[in-house]
Design a protein around this motif. Structure first.
Motif, PDB file in Angstrom:
ATOM      1  N   SER A 180       0.870  -1.175   0.000  1.00 15.98           N
ATOM      2  CA  SER A 180       0.000   0.000   0.000  1.00 15.98           C
ATOM      3  C   SER A 180       0.907   1.225   0.000  1.00 15.98           C
ATOM      4  O   SER A 180       2.094   1.128   0.281  1.00 15.98           O
ATOM      5  N   HIS A 181       0.336   2.374  -0.355  1.00 13.77           N
ATOM      6  CA  HIS A 181       1.095   3.616  -0.368  1.00 13.77           C
ATOM      7  C   HIS A 181       0.136   4.780  -0.148  1.00 13.77           C
ATOM      8  O   HIS A 181      -1.083   4.628  -0.330  1.00 13.77           O
ATOM      9  N   PRO A 182       0.653   5.936   0.241  1.00  8.48           N
ATOM     10  CA  PRO A 182      -0.206   7.060   0.611  1.00  8.48           C
ATOM     11  C   PRO A 182      -0.797   7.852  -0.555  1.00  8.48           C
ATOM     12  O   PRO A 182      -1.438   8.867  -0.326  1.00  8.48           O
ATOM     13  N   TRP A 183      -0.602   7.437  -1.784  1.00  9.25           N
ATOM     14  CA  TRP A 183      -1.160   8.173  -2.914  1.00  9.25           C
ATOM     15  C   TRP A 183      -2.171   7.296  -3.644  1.00  9.25           C
ATOM     16  O   TRP A 183      -2.071   6.078  -3.656  1.00  9.25           O
ATOM     17  N   GLU A 184      -3.153   7.957  -4.239  1.00  9.22           N
ATOM     18  CA  GLU A 184      -4.091   7.224  -5.081  1.00  9.22           C
ATOM     19  C   GLU A 184      -3.389   6.784  -6.350  1.00  9.22           C
ATOM     20  O   GLU A 184      -2.365   7.341  -6.727  1.00  9.22           O
ATOM     21  N   PHE A 211      -9.163   1.547 -13.797  1.00  7.11           N
ATOM     22  CA  PHE A 211      -9.727   1.515 -12.444  1.00  7.11           C
ATOM     23  C   PHE A 211      -8.846   2.305 -11.490  1.00  7.11           C
ATOM     24  O   PHE A 211      -7.726   2.694 -11.811  1.00  7.11           O
ATOM     25  N   PHE A 212      -9.366   2.533 -10.292  1.00  8.32           N
ATOM     26  CA  PHE A 212      -8.789   3.403  -9.284  1.00  8.32           C
ATOM     27  C   PHE A 212      -8.465   2.579  -8.043  1.00  8.32           C
ATOM     28  O   PHE A 212      -9.264   1.735  -7.628  1.00  8.32           O
ATOM     29  N   ILE A 213      -7.302   2.832  -7.466  1.00  5.93           N
ATOM     30  CA  ILE A 213      -6.924   2.234  -6.183  1.00  5.93           C
ATOM     31  C   ILE A 213      -6.774   3.388  -5.189  1.00  5.93           C
ATOM     32  O   ILE A 213      -5.942   4.275  -5.384  1.00  5.93           O
ATOM     33  N   PRO A 214      -7.588   3.411  -4.132  1.00  8.09           N
ATOM     34  CA  PRO A 214      -7.509   4.508  -3.159  1.00  8.09           C
ATOM     35  C   PRO A 214      -6.183   4.501  -2.385  1.00  8.09           C
ATOM     36  O   PRO A 214      -5.501   3.469  -2.322  1.00  8.09           O
ATOM     37  N   PRO A 215      -5.831   5.621  -1.778  1.00  8.16           N
ATOM     38  CA  PRO A 215      -4.620   5.677  -0.957  1.00  8.16           C
ATOM     39  C   PRO A 215      -4.715   4.712   0.230  1.00  8.16           C
ATOM     40  O   PRO A 215      -5.802   4.455   0.743  1.00  8.16           O
ATOM     41  N   LEU A 266       0.570  -2.566 -18.088  1.00  9.70           N
ATOM     42  CA  LEU A 266      -0.267  -1.649 -17.325  1.00  9.70           C
ATOM     43  C   LEU A 266       0.318  -0.244 -17.391  1.00  9.70           C
ATOM     44  O   LEU A 266       1.538  -0.084 -17.454  1.00  9.70           O
ATOM     45  N   MET A 267      -0.536   0.758 -17.357  1.00  8.55           N
ATOM     46  CA  MET A 267      -0.082   2.133 -17.215  1.00  8.55           C
ATOM     47  C   MET A 267      -0.647   2.641 -15.892  1.00  8.55           C
ATOM     48  O   MET A 267      -1.861   2.639 -15.684  1.00  8.55           O
ATOM     49  N   ASP A 268       0.243   3.042 -15.002  1.00  5.67           N
ATOM     50  CA  ASP A 268      -0.149   3.582 -13.698  1.00  5.67           C
ATOM     51  C   ASP A 268       0.071   5.085 -13.693  1.00  5.67           C
ATOM     52  O   ASP A 268       1.081   5.568 -14.219  1.00  5.67           O
ATOM     53  N   ILE A 269      -0.845   5.797 -13.076  1.00  3.02           N
ATOM     54  CA  ILE A 269      -0.725   7.249 -12.943  1.00  3.02           C
ATOM     55  C   ILE A 269      -0.944   7.592 -11.475  1.00  3.02           C
ATOM     56  O   ILE A 269      -1.903   7.119 -10.854  1.00  3.02           O
ATOM     57  N   TRP A 270      -0.052   8.404 -10.922  1.00  2.00           N
ATOM     58  CA  TRP A 270      -0.191   8.862  -9.540  1.00  2.00           C
ATOM     59  C   TRP A 270       0.533  10.181  -9.372  1.00  2.00           C
ATOM     60  O   TRP A 270       1.200  10.664 -10.281  1.00  2.00           O
TER      61      TRP A 270
END
Length: 133
Positions: free
Chosen positions: A56-60, A87-91, A107-111
């Motif tokens: 887990s991490h503190p950013w969405e 889709f979205f993964i909450p912080p 996959l392309m991740d954006i944060w």
């Protein structure tokens, strides 16, 4: 935070295929990074033999499936995703991914900006990475 850039270098265009260096994150996981002023993009290739790592991490995080299929485990629930899904993964929510076929998944991740990954974007000449400025 390091957010200085040279306006004369904008727009700077890079090929994901040719210009962005790839790093091995762990067994079966490879990543390419690109940054803006306040955001980061990552292309992640997961191989069928990848080592999973719940975290887990503190950013969405927003995830777009560029190619292939995978199973994501998010806060104890499993979802199956395929090319074109987003889709979205909450912080602060535990999550991990794993391929669900014999083919790699891209996959392309954006944060938000991840200062700890700045060295992975050294190729981006439009940014001054000198933290003393």
């Amino acid at each position: 935070m390091v957010r200085h850039y040279d306006p004369e270098q904008i727009p700077a265009v890079y090929s994901v295929f040719d210009d962005i260096p790839e790093r091995k994150v762990r067994k079966g996981v490879y990543q390419k990074m690109f940054r803006g002023l306040n955001m980061t993009m990552s292309w992640v290739r997961i191989e069928p033999d990848m080592e999973t790592r719940p975290h887990s991490h503190p950013w969405e995080q927003v995830v777009f499936v560029v190619e292939g299929t995978a199973d994501f485990h998010i806060d104890g629930e499993q979802i199956s995703v395929e090319e074109g899904d987003v889709f979205f993964i909450p912080p602060n929510v535990e999550h991990y991914e794993e391929p669900n076929s014999d083919e790699p998944c891209i996959l392309m991740d954006i944060w938000q900006m991840r200062e700890g990954f700045l060295d992975l974007t050294d190729y981006q000449t439009e940014f001054d990475v000198d933290e003393s400025i």
